[in-house]
Design a protein around this motif. Structure first.
Motif, PDB file in Angstrom:
ATOM      1  N   PHE A 256       0.814  -1.216   0.000  1.00  0.00           N
ATOM      2  CA  PHE A 256       0.000   0.000   0.000  1.00  0.00           C
ATOM      3  C   PHE A 256       0.847   1.266   0.000  1.00  0.00           C
ATOM      4  O   PHE A 256       0.459   2.283  -0.577  1.00  0.00           O
ATOM      5  CB  PHE A 256      -0.948  -0.006   1.202  1.00  0.00           C
ATOM      6  N   ASP A 257       2.005   1.228   0.654  1.00  0.00           N
ATOM      7  CA  ASP A 257       2.860   2.413   0.724  1.00  0.00           C
ATOM      8  C   ASP A 257       3.524   2.720  -0.610  1.00  0.00           C
ATOM      9  O   ASP A 257       4.057   3.815  -0.802  1.00  0.00           O
ATOM     10  CB  ASP A 257       3.927   2.215   1.809  1.00  0.00           C
ATOM     11  N   GLU A 258       3.500   1.771  -1.543  1.00  0.00           N
ATOM     12  CA  GLU A 258       4.180   1.957  -2.822  1.00  0.00           C
ATOM     13  C   GLU A 258       3.252   2.459  -3.921  1.00  0.00           C
ATOM     14  O   GLU A 258       3.707   2.830  -5.000  1.00  0.00           O
ATOM     15  CB  GLU A 258       4.814   0.633  -3.257  1.00  0.00           C
ATOM     16  N   ILE A 259       1.945   2.473  -3.651  1.00  0.00           N
ATOM     17  CA  ILE A 259       0.981   2.838  -4.688  1.00  0.00           C
ATOM     18  C   ILE A 259       0.840   4.353  -4.748  1.00  0.00           C
ATOM     19  O   ILE A 259       0.671   5.024  -3.727  1.00  0.00           O
ATOM     20  CB  ILE A 259      -0.387   2.189  -4.416  1.00  0.00           C
ATOM     21  N   ASP A 260       0.892   4.888  -5.953  1.00  0.00           N
ATOM     22  CA  ASP A 260       0.769   6.330  -6.173  1.00  0.00           C
ATOM     23  C   ASP A 260      -0.439   6.584  -7.064  1.00  0.00           C
ATOM     24  O   ASP A 260      -0.554   6.008  -8.148  1.00  0.00           O
ATOM     25  CB  ASP A 260       2.040   6.871  -6.838  1.00  0.00           C
ATOM     26  N   GLY A 261      -1.349   7.434  -6.602  1.00  0.00           N
ATOM     27  CA  GLY A 261      -2.514   7.742  -7.423  1.00  0.00           C
ATOM     28  C   GLY A 261      -3.698   8.150  -6.579  1.00  0.00           C
ATOM     29  O   GLY A 261      -3.581   8.466  -5.393  1.00  0.00           O
ATOM     30  N   SER A 262      -4.856   8.158  -7.215  1.00  0.00           N
ATOM     31  CA  SER A 262      -6.123   8.493  -6.567  1.00  0.00           C
ATOM     32  C   SER A 262      -7.028   7.278  -6.719  1.00  0.00           C
ATOM     33  O   SER A 262      -7.474   6.971  -7.827  1.00  0.00           O
ATOM     34  CB  SER A 262      -6.737   9.732  -7.233  1.00  0.00           C
ATOM     35  N   TYR A 263      -7.319   6.589  -5.630  1.00  0.00           N
ATOM     36  CA  TYR A 263      -7.943   5.276  -5.759  1.00  0.00           C
ATOM     37  C   TYR A 263      -8.632   4.863  -4.462  1.00  0.00           C
ATOM     38  O   TYR A 263      -8.446   5.462  -3.396  1.00  0.00           O
ATOM     39  CB  TYR A 263      -6.882   4.222  -6.109  1.00  0.00           C
ATOM     40  N   ARG A 264      -9.422   3.810  -4.586  1.00  0.00           N
ATOM     41  CA  ARG A 264      -9.961   3.072  -3.446  1.00  0.00           C
ATOM     42  C   ARG A 264      -9.712   1.595  -3.727  1.00  0.00           C
ATOM     43  O   ARG A 264      -9.939   1.137  -4.851  1.00  0.00           O
ATOM     44  CB  ARG A 264     -11.459   3.313  -3.261  1.00  0.00           C
ATOM     45  N   ILE A 265      -9.271   0.869  -2.733  1.00  0.00           N
ATOM     46  CA  ILE A 265      -8.989  -0.555  -2.905  1.00  0.00           C
ATOM     47  C   ILE A 265      -9.685  -1.338  -1.791  1.00  0.00           C
ATOM     48  O   ILE A 265      -9.573  -0.977  -0.617  1.00  0.00           O
ATOM     49  CB  ILE A 265      -7.474  -0.847  -2.873  1.00  0.00           C
ATOM     50  N   ILE A 266     -10.394  -2.385  -2.176  1.00  0.00           N
ATOM     51  CA  ILE A 266     -10.983  -3.325  -1.226  1.00  0.00           C
ATOM     52  C   ILE A 266     -10.432  -4.706  -1.561  1.00  0.00           C
ATOM     53  O   ILE A 266     -10.514  -5.146  -2.717  1.00  0.00           O
ATOM     54  CB  ILE A 266     -12.522  -3.357  -1.311  1.00  0.00           C
ATOM     55  N   ILE A 267      -9.870  -5.390  -0.575  1.00  0.00           N
ATOM     56  CA  ILE A 267      -9.346  -6.745  -0.770  1.00  0.00           C
ATOM     57  C   ILE A 267      -9.988  -7.659   0.268  1.00  0.00           C
ATOM     58  O   ILE A 267      -9.913  -7.386   1.472  1.00  0.00           O
ATOM     59  CB  ILE A 267      -7.810  -6.788  -0.641  1.00  0.00           C
TER      60      ILE A 267
END
Length: 348
Positions: A115-126
């Motif tokens: 998660f700390d490596e992701i760059d952008g504008s997003y929502r993630i559900i896992i």
């Protein structure tokens, strides 16, 4: 903007089928949007995705499901190539798979450290349907809001509060402190919303939920930039004054300027900078004459001094214009204003 929402239910037996709950959450303002709904549901979790109503670009895959994980990604991720490289995914493979599939494979390789490596504008559900573990992830700066409410062993979540309100069996109480904070400062000073128990997930955080165990974890630790070069308070004040004067000078001229004076520090600083530059200043305050803000603003205007105008606004007039103000401020596209829009029926 597209919408996501869902529920995870660890009560046994489940109070309601998560799949049916999500279908019910897709009914907003009496209008069922279920025909446009992409839906995943099992006995533990339900997740739904609604595309933009006037979407012109091709609809992309939102879910990716394998033998362990269900991954929902909504938004834009800018550094897909570096994520793939760090997760040992060949570049050719990355170009052929969907964004949720990329995040799923990377998460299997890296875990929450991803998660700390992701760059952008997003929502993630896992959703880990083997270990029964849910992750809800906000982007680094919280550009795309996620709201949630936890009731016993159930958690409702969504990109807009209206979906949560539809899924809850009982509407939450109003949160007076959150309303007071917003009216005082112009923005929420915490993660609380106008509804008691409904919280906005802070940027650079993720929720991890398993059974009754719920953790709010920050994945982005800000590195300190070293000691400040400012020697003392006097120098700090001087730097602030010069910055304010420079900024005001760039946007003002010698014509009389009206400063909307709330009594807060920002409007005071702008008015003082105008005065320091020698520009004629008139100040305007909107509110109840007896309110603390109006009285403070009046004192500031007298000390400048400036010609001061007070536009009276009663509580009744505020409520009458509240809904229209939210719409004019693009309420449906902004997480904060979507919160305000959901409040209107309750305020009236």
């Amino acid at each position: 903007m597209a919408a996501i929402f869902g529920v995870v239910d660890f009560t046994r037996p489940s109070v309601r089928s998560p799949r049916k709950v999500v279908q019910h959450m897709a009914t907003v303002h009496g209008l069922s949007l279920a025909t446009d709904l992409d839906l995943y549901g099992d006995g533990w979790v339900g997740m739904g995705y609604l595309p933009e109503r006037f979407q012109t670009h091709p609809r992309q895959d939102i879910f990716y499901i394998n033998d362990r994980l269900v991954t929902l990604v909504e938004g834009d991720i800018l550094n897909r190539a570096s994520i793939a490289a760090a997760s040992r995914i060949p570049l050719d493979t990355m170009k052929q798979i969907s964004l949720p599939q990329l995040i799923c494979h990377a998460f299997e390789h890296r875990g929450p450290a991803l998660f700390d490596e992701i760059d952008g504008s997003y929502r993630i559900i896992i959703w880990d349907h083997v270990d029964k573990l849910l992750y809800v992830v906000a982007d680094r700066y919280g550009f795309r809001p996620i709201f949630y409410k936890i009731i016993n062993k159930r958690m409702f979540f969504g990109s807009e509060i209206k979906f949560l309100l539809k899924g809850l069996e009982k509407l939450p109480e109003i949160n007076p402190q959150a309303i007071a904070d917003f009216l005082s400062f112009g923005y929420p000073i915490s993660s609380d919303t106008f509804f008691d128990g409904i919280v906005r997930l802070p940027g650079a955080h993720f929720l991890q939920m398993k059974q009754e165990q719920i953790y709010l974890i920050r994945y982005d630790e800000v590195e300190p930039e070293g000691k400040s070069k400012i020697r003392d308070a006097r120098e700090a004040v001087s730097l602030l004054r010069n910055a304010a004067i420079t900024g005001v000078k760039a946007y003002s001229d010698t014509e009389p300027t009206r400063v909307l004076l709330s009594g807060g520090i920002h409007s005071r600083l702008v008015a003082a900078a105008q005065k320091r530059l020698g520009y004629p200043v008139a100040t305007l305050t909107v509110g109840e004459p007896s309110s603390a803000d109006a009285q403070i603003a009046g004192n500031v205007a007298r000390n400048l001094p400036s010609r001061h105008y007070l536009q009276k606004l009663s509580a009744a007039a505020f409520l009458d214009n509240f809904s229209r103000s939210v719409w004019l401020s693009d309420g449906l596209l902004n997480g904060l204003n979507a919160t305000l829009l959901g409040m209107v029926p309750f305020l009236k």
